[in-house]
Design a protein around this motif. Structure first.
Motif, PDB file in Angstrom:
ATOM      1  N   GLU A 180     128.878 111.987 -34.242  1.00 48.96           N
ATOM      2  CA  GLU A 180     129.759 112.852 -33.460  1.00 48.96           C
ATOM      3  C   GLU A 180     129.440 112.753 -31.976  1.00 48.96           C
ATOM      4  O   GLU A 180     130.322 112.746 -31.131  1.00 48.96           O
ATOM      5  CB  GLU A 180     129.622 114.302 -33.943  1.00 48.96           C
ATOM      6  CG  GLU A 180     130.198 114.558 -35.324  1.00 48.96           C
ATOM      7  CD  GLU A 180     131.660 114.170 -35.427  1.00 48.96           C
ATOM      8  OE1 GLU A 180     132.437 114.516 -34.515  1.00 48.96           O
ATOM      9  OE2 GLU A 180     132.016 113.500 -36.426  1.00 48.96           O
ATOM     10  N   LYS A 181     128.141 112.658 -31.650  1.00 51.76           N
ATOM     11  CA  LYS A 181     127.726 112.530 -30.257  1.00 51.76           C
ATOM     12  C   LYS A 181     128.186 111.198 -29.665  1.00 51.76           C
ATOM     13  O   LYS A 181     128.707 111.144 -28.548  1.00 51.76           O
ATOM     14  CB  LYS A 181     126.208 112.648 -30.152  1.00 51.76           C
ATOM     15  CG  LYS A 181     125.671 112.714 -28.731  1.00 51.76           C
ATOM     16  CD  LYS A 181     124.152 112.694 -28.727  1.00 51.76           C
ATOM     17  CE  LYS A 181     123.568 113.874 -29.500  1.00 51.76           C
ATOM     18  NZ  LYS A 181     122.075 113.889 -29.413  1.00 51.76           N
ATOM     19  N   SER A 229     125.856 103.219 -31.959  1.00 56.83           N
ATOM     20  CA  SER A 229     126.769 103.132 -30.817  1.00 56.83           C
ATOM     21  C   SER A 229     127.794 102.020 -31.003  1.00 56.83           C
ATOM     22  O   SER A 229     128.981 102.201 -30.721  1.00 56.83           O
ATOM     23  CB  SER A 229     125.991 102.929 -29.518  1.00 56.83           C
ATOM     24  OG  SER A 229     125.138 101.817 -29.613  1.00 56.83           O
ATOM     25  N   LYS A 277     130.671 109.361 -30.558  1.00 53.93           N
ATOM     26  CA  LYS A 277     132.131 109.252 -30.451  1.00 53.93           C
ATOM     27  C   LYS A 277     132.644 109.799 -29.128  1.00 53.93           C
ATOM     28  O   LYS A 277     133.709 109.406 -28.669  1.00 53.93           O
ATOM     29  CB  LYS A 277     132.805 109.984 -31.616  1.00 53.93           C
ATOM     30  CG  LYS A 277     132.714 109.214 -32.937  1.00 53.93           C
ATOM     31  CD  LYS A 277     133.677 109.775 -33.979  1.00 53.93           C
ATOM     32  CE  LYS A 277     133.307 111.154 -34.432  1.00 53.93           C
ATOM     33  NZ  LYS A 277     134.169 111.602 -35.557  1.00 53.93           N
ATOM     34  N   THR A 278     131.864 110.701 -28.500  1.00 51.94           N
ATOM     35  CA  THR A 278     132.318 111.263 -27.221  1.00 51.94           C
ATOM     36  C   THR A 278     132.347 110.212 -26.113  1.00 51.94           C
ATOM     37  O   THR A 278     133.042 110.384 -25.115  1.00 51.94           O
ATOM     38  CB  THR A 278     131.415 112.424 -26.794  1.00 51.94           C
ATOM     39  OG1 THR A 278     130.085 111.947 -26.551  1.00 51.94           O
ATOM     40  CG2 THR A 278     131.376 113.510 -27.860  1.00 51.94           C
ATOM     41  N   PHE A 279     131.597 109.116 -26.291  1.00 48.82           N
ATOM     42  CA  PHE A 279     131.589 108.062 -25.278  1.00 48.82           C
ATOM     43  C   PHE A 279     132.777 107.117 -25.419  1.00 48.82           C
ATOM     44  O   PHE A 279     133.070 106.341 -24.516  1.00 48.82           O
ATOM     45  CB  PHE A 279     130.295 107.232 -25.384  1.00 48.82           C
ATOM     46  CG  PHE A 279     129.062 107.973 -24.983  1.00 48.82           C
ATOM     47  CD1 PHE A 279     128.784 108.236 -23.651  1.00 48.82           C
ATOM     48  CD2 PHE A 279     128.166 108.432 -25.941  1.00 48.82           C
ATOM     49  CE1 PHE A 279     127.642 108.922 -23.283  1.00 48.82           C
ATOM     50  CE2 PHE A 279     127.012 109.110 -25.593  1.00 48.82           C
ATOM     51  CZ  PHE A 279     126.757 109.366 -24.260  1.00 48.82           C
ATOM     52  N   TYR A 280     133.459 107.178 -26.562  1.00 53.56           N
ATOM     53  CA  TYR A 280     134.469 106.162 -26.852  1.00 53.56           C
ATOM     54  C   TYR A 280     135.818 106.751 -27.212  1.00 53.56           C
ATOM     55  O   TYR A 280     136.559 106.212 -28.019  1.00 53.56           O
ATOM     56  CB  TYR A 280     133.992 105.275 -28.009  1.00 53.56           C
ATOM     57  CG  TYR A 280     132.670 104.623 -27.734  1.00 53.56           C
ATOM     58  CD1 TYR A 280     132.542 103.628 -26.765  1.00 53.56           C
ATOM     59  CD2 TYR A 280     131.525 105.009 -28.430  1.00 53.56           C
ATOM     60  CE1 TYR A 280     131.320 103.052 -26.491  1.00 53.56           C
ATOM     61  CE2 TYR A 280     130.296 104.428 -28.169  1.00 53.56           C
ATOM     62  CZ  TYR A 280     130.202 103.457 -27.201  1.00 53.56           C
ATOM     63  OH  TYR A 280     128.989 102.875 -26.928  1.00 53.56           O
ATOM     64  N   LYS A 281     136.151 107.879 -26.615  1.00 50.23           N
ATOM     65  CA  LYS A 281     137.444 108.490 -26.883  1.00 50.23           C
ATOM     66  C   LYS A 281     138.560 107.673 -26.247  1.00 50.23           C
ATOM     67  O   LYS A 281     138.386 107.101 -25.195  1.00 50.23           O
ATOM     68  CB  LYS A 281     137.470 109.919 -26.334  1.00 50.23           C
ATOM     69  CG  LYS A 281     136.592 110.880 -27.149  1.00 50.23           C
ATOM     70  CD  LYS A 281     136.693 112.288 -26.607  1.00 50.23           C
ATOM     71  CE  LYS A 281     135.888 113.271 -27.434  1.00 50.23           C
ATOM     72  NZ  LYS A 281     135.968 114.656 -26.910  1.00 50.23           N
ATOM     73  N   SER A 322     130.255 103.266 -33.535  1.00 47.05           N
ATOM     74  CA  SER A 322     131.150 104.277 -32.980  1.00 47.05           C
ATOM     75  C   SER A 322     132.232 103.649 -32.122  1.00 47.05           C
ATOM     76  O   SER A 322     133.397 104.064 -32.155  1.00 47.05           O
ATOM     77  CB  SER A 322     130.347 105.288 -32.158  1.00 47.05           C
ATOM     78  OG  SER A 322     129.355 105.904 -32.950  1.00 47.05           O
TER      79      SER A 322
END
Length: 292
Positions: free
Chosen positions: A285-286, A91, A288-292, A94
């Protein structure tokens, strides 16, 4: 001892770079070996001498480069000063990639180190009193992780949208009116005599002479399916993530001899996580969805 799920980020950040050094004291590569430089925090950790020796058997001269912070190892990797690094959770990594735009990728998993609640005053969170002070790490990655741990323990309640990036403003219920004192992660162990409880990172706790599996009032559950954000990784530049020798270093980190060295040093408070390169890429990949 009660063991709890975790639910937030794991990592801290400082700002200084230490001198570089080789774990085996020899930074020169053997002419017949490929030299791989890997950046770490804690080159004296018990796993590195074992990994270095195992790498030699594979024809790899692994040079361990020491950093004292959690920023420069990624910058050095992106700049090409080192080939790999091994110091951070998936995390944290990412988040760094999202904020920096650097083209880095995880190549495999290493260990999981649970966050814990410690106290010099109580043996159970049921003994907390109204208005007690709670020392909590102030960095954006560990603070939400710590609050989620307290929610799992039934001490507080958090907003439904807290996720893994929330903060103190997202506390919706604090029946004991606990006073949260946010501070640098390294300080949480030092103030232990002055507060009711302190939430302390695994590495900080060990440095302070604590054994998480024995001394924590509660700590995160290593068997929970929710540990993914807190699994530590080995990272490379993205265009080299399939390098066979880099993948070999991951394999060596997960070797039984390395696990034995870690268990002996950390007394069951740090755990090898064995995930494939494909599983590691899926985690990335999962995250990265939290940090767009």
């Amino acid at each position: 001892m009660k063991r709890l799920k975790l639910a937030a980020l794991a990592a801290t950040a400082a700002l200084t770079l230490a001198a570089c050094n080789s774990a085996d004291g020899n930074s020169a590569a053997d002419g017949s070996e490929e030299t791989i430089k890997i950046g770490v925090n804690g080159a004296d950790s018990p796993q590195w001498p074992v990994i270095v020796e195992l790498a030699k058997e594979e024809g790899i001269n692994l040079e361990v480069v020491e950093f004292t912070d959690y920023i420069m190892p990624n910058k050095a990797l992106a700049a090409g000063d080192i080939d790999l690094n091994a110091f951070q959770t998936i995390s944290f990594f990412s988040n760094f990639v999202a904020e920096s735009g650097e083209d880095l990728a995880p190549v495999g998993t290493t260990v999981f180190a649970p966050l814990g609640v410690y106290s010099d005053k109580i043996e159970s969170l049921d003994e907390l009193q109204k208005g007690d002070q709670v020392a909590i790490p102030n960095d954006a990655s560990t603070l939400p992780r710590a609050l989620n741990l307290l929610q799992e323990a039934g001490v507080i309640e958090l907003a439904d949208d807290f996720g893994i990036t929330g903060d103190l403003d997202k506390i919706t219920s604090n029946p004991l009116e606990l006073e949260f004192v946010a501070m640098e992660p390294q300080q949480t162990a030092r103030v232990l005599p002055d507060v009711a409880i302190a939430l302390i990172n695994n590495g900080v706790a060990v440095q302070a002479g604590l054994t998480p599996a024995e001394d924590a009032v509660v700590y995160e559950d290593t068997e929970s399916e929710s540990i993914e954000p807190y699994i530590n990784i080995i990272a490379s530049r993205a265009d080299e993530a399939d390098n066979e020798n880099y993948l070999k270093i991951v394999e060596l980190y997960q070797h039984p001899e390395v696990e034995e060295a870690i268990n002996k040093e950390f007394k069951g408070s740090m755990f090898i996580i064995r995930k494939s390169a494909e599983e590691t890429a899926e985690m990335f990949e999962k995250m990265k969805t939290f940090y767009k």
